[in-house]
Design an enzyme around this catalytic site. Structure first.
Site, PDB file in Angstrom:
ATOM      1  CD  GLU A 171       4.065   5.186   4.579  1.00 27.75           C
ATOM      2  OE1 GLU A 171       4.279   3.951   4.504  1.00 27.75           O
ATOM      3  OE2 GLU A 171       3.507   5.722   5.553  1.00 27.75           O
ATOM      4  CG  ASP A 178       3.414  -0.869   4.805  1.00 27.96           C
ATOM      5  OD1 ASP A 178       3.114  -1.081   3.611  1.00 27.96           O
ATOM      6  OD2 ASP A 178       2.572  -0.535   5.659  1.00 27.96           O
ATOM      7  CG  ASP A 191      -0.213   0.262   2.511  1.00 31.72           C
ATOM      8  OD1 ASP A 191       0.685  -0.541   2.859  1.00 31.72           O
ATOM      9  OD2 ASP A 191      -0.525   1.253   3.196  1.00 31.72           O
ATOM     10  CE1 TYR A 249      -4.707   2.615   4.434  1.00 33.45           C
ATOM     11  CE2 TYR A 249      -3.217   0.828   5.029  1.00 33.45           C
ATOM     12  CZ  TYR A 249      -3.448   2.048   4.417  1.00 33.45           C
ATOM     13  OH  TYR A 249      -2.420   2.705   3.794  1.00 33.45           O
TER      14      TYR A 249
END
Length: 496
Positions: free
Chosen positions: A473, A80, A77, A232
């Site tokens: 990120e 990571d 995603d 999430y």
């Protein structure tokens, strides 16, 4: 949505003491190509010979083995090495919607590339629903152990747990978004690969049936809650994904049963709530824009409330409107919402602005915002301001797309980008051995071309700081709507 990685790092601060820098022009075509290329850097599974992001290699090749199921492929995603299906499905939906609305504007090579990007996600999503009607996979990878390590995806030795929801347990959010993704992708592939399109649609229907028959949030299941939250979680409720999935199935099939579903369930599922949000967790603004098309083109008065909600949302984006609420902007003009990864709001809202402008223009309509008449051209101007800010017209004079422009983020919060490529250093780099690279003040050795980072804060300040995941990120769902936005401006660069 990522946990903070507990190391220190030297900061390079870009402050807002600078005037607003404006480029004479932007190369939207170059930005489009790079925004699509980014997805190759996020790939999991066996990488093909034509992989262009050459510093990456195959990874996650045993995913699903704990359940004797092939769950390889898909996308990590963000920075990571976890595959979260909820945001991945949203990414696939928005990439597909980009093709549906703006594919004809894309150069043929880039249209092929974006369809490849869609399929990399949907091939995995098809695997995740392969055991329906009674089982759906919702995630691969233990995020808690993953986030305690800083290692390349090719080296990862953390638990590759497969998270599953079995009937009658709820997963309306993930299953509903998966239904939307597969239905939207079926439309994107309808002309180029009709057989694949039919497969996608057939599985979209199955995913929606699970979502509707087993109502509730996937993150409410006790056996997976601690590993999907706080990353999430379904923070905004599952009801919007039911309407969203039904709307996409209506669009893909033209089946009246889905239209009936939207009409009869709109009020009970909160169609008029939280209408000023759009992202991986809240679909309301996108839902209203999508359904408005059918009202605008077919005068279906039962859907008029969705058009009204879409209009209300657009009015919040027009500074001149007399609406009581306006979307917040930074001093430099960027759409801002608290919580991190802010560019996801700018890119997704810009996408909706352009889509709604097209819907209005095709039906020779405009929007009334109090005493202000808002034309399609005004909506496009608002979108262009966001795009140009992201590409460099901002107080820092920097692009927030990696690899685009002369100045862009160098120290992004991304494991694969910040560690030596396995092609250059084939010896494994262990979980904690990567901390030296995380703490390095130097730029990342591998350029994740096309990645949009989280972006600046409410004061336009940006720290090129690998530790500040909220700003540095990249995520797939920041990039996905930007593909469609850039396709429009690459074809219409001189919008005045």
């Amino acid at each position: 949505m990522k946990q903070h990685f507990p190391f220190t790092i030297t900061l390079l601060l870009f402050t807002t003491q600078l005037p607003l820098h404006r480029s004479a022009s932007h190369d939207y075509g170059d930005a489009l190509s790079k925004s699509i290329l980014f997805f190759e850097g996020q790939r999991s599974g066996w990488l093909p010979q034509d992989q262009r992001m050459a510093w990456r290699a195959s990874s996650g090749l045993g995913d699903g083995w704990t359940h004797h199921t092939d769950l390889t492929g898909g996308y990590y995603d963000a920075g990571d090495n976890v595959k979260f299906n909820f945001p991945m499905a949203f990414t696939a939906t928005l990439l597909s919607w980009s093709v549906i609305e703006f594919g004809e504007m894309m150069p043929p090579a880039e249209l092929r590339n974006v369809l490849v990007a869609v399929r990399w996600g949907t091939d995995y999503l098809l695997k995740s629903v392969s055991q329906l009607p009674n089982r759906i996979f919702v995630q691969v990878g233990d995020p808690n152990s993953d986030h305690s390590c800083w290692e390349r995806p090719e080296d990862m030795d953390t638990a590759r747990s497969a998270y599953v929801v079995d009937a009658p347990n709820p997963a309306s959010d993930v299953a509903g978004e998966t239904a939307a993704a597969l239905a939207a992708a079926s439309m994107a592939f309808r002309s180029s690969d009709p057989g694949y399109s039919e497969t996608l649609l057939r599985n979209a229907i199955k995913a929606f049936e699970y979502a509707d028959n087993h109502r509730g949030a996937y993150s409410d299941n006790a056996n997976i809650k601690d590993d999907v939250c706080p990353f999430y979680c379904d923070f905004d409720g599952y009801q919007d994904e039911l309407l969203w999935g039904a709307a996409w199935l209506r669009k893909a099939t033209q089946d009246s049963s889905y239209l009936d579903y939207i009409q009869y369930n709109g009020q009970t599922l909160g169609a008029e709530e939280n209408i000023n949000e759009f992202g991986w967790d809240n679909k309301h603004a996108g839902l209203n824009v999508l359904i408005s098309k059918e009202f605008l083109e077919g005068s279906m008065f039962a859907l008029q409330s969705y058009k009204g909600s879409a209009d209300s949302f657009m009015c919040t984006l027009i500074p001149e409107s007399s609406t009581s609420y306006h979307i917040d902007l930074t001093p430099g003009g960027l759409i801002y919402r608290p919580g991190g990864s802010n560019l996801q709001h700018s890119t997704s809202i810009s996408f909706l602005l352009l889509v709604y402008a097209n819907y209005l223009e095709r039906t020779s309509q405009s929007t009334s915002c109090g005493g202000v008449t808002v034309s399609p051209a005004m909506l496009r101007q608002q979108a262009k301001r966001q795009v140009d800010y992201i590409l460099g017209d901002n107080p820092n004079g920097m692009s927030y797309m990696v690899g685009y422009g002369e100045q862009y983020p160098q120290r992004i919060h991304h494991r694969g980008s910040s560690l030596p490529s396995i092609k250059d250093q084939p010896e494994p780099i262990g979980c904690k051995e990567g901390s030296v690279y995380f703490n390095s003040p130097g730029p990342n050795p591998n350029v994740l071309v096309g990645a949009l980072v989280g972006g600046p804060g409410e004061d336009d300040a940006f720290e090129d700081d690998r530790a500040d995941f909220r700003k540095s990120e990249p995520t797939t769902y920041i990039n996905a709507p930007f593909v469609g936005v850039l396709a429009y401006f690459a074809a219409n660069p001189d919008l005045s």
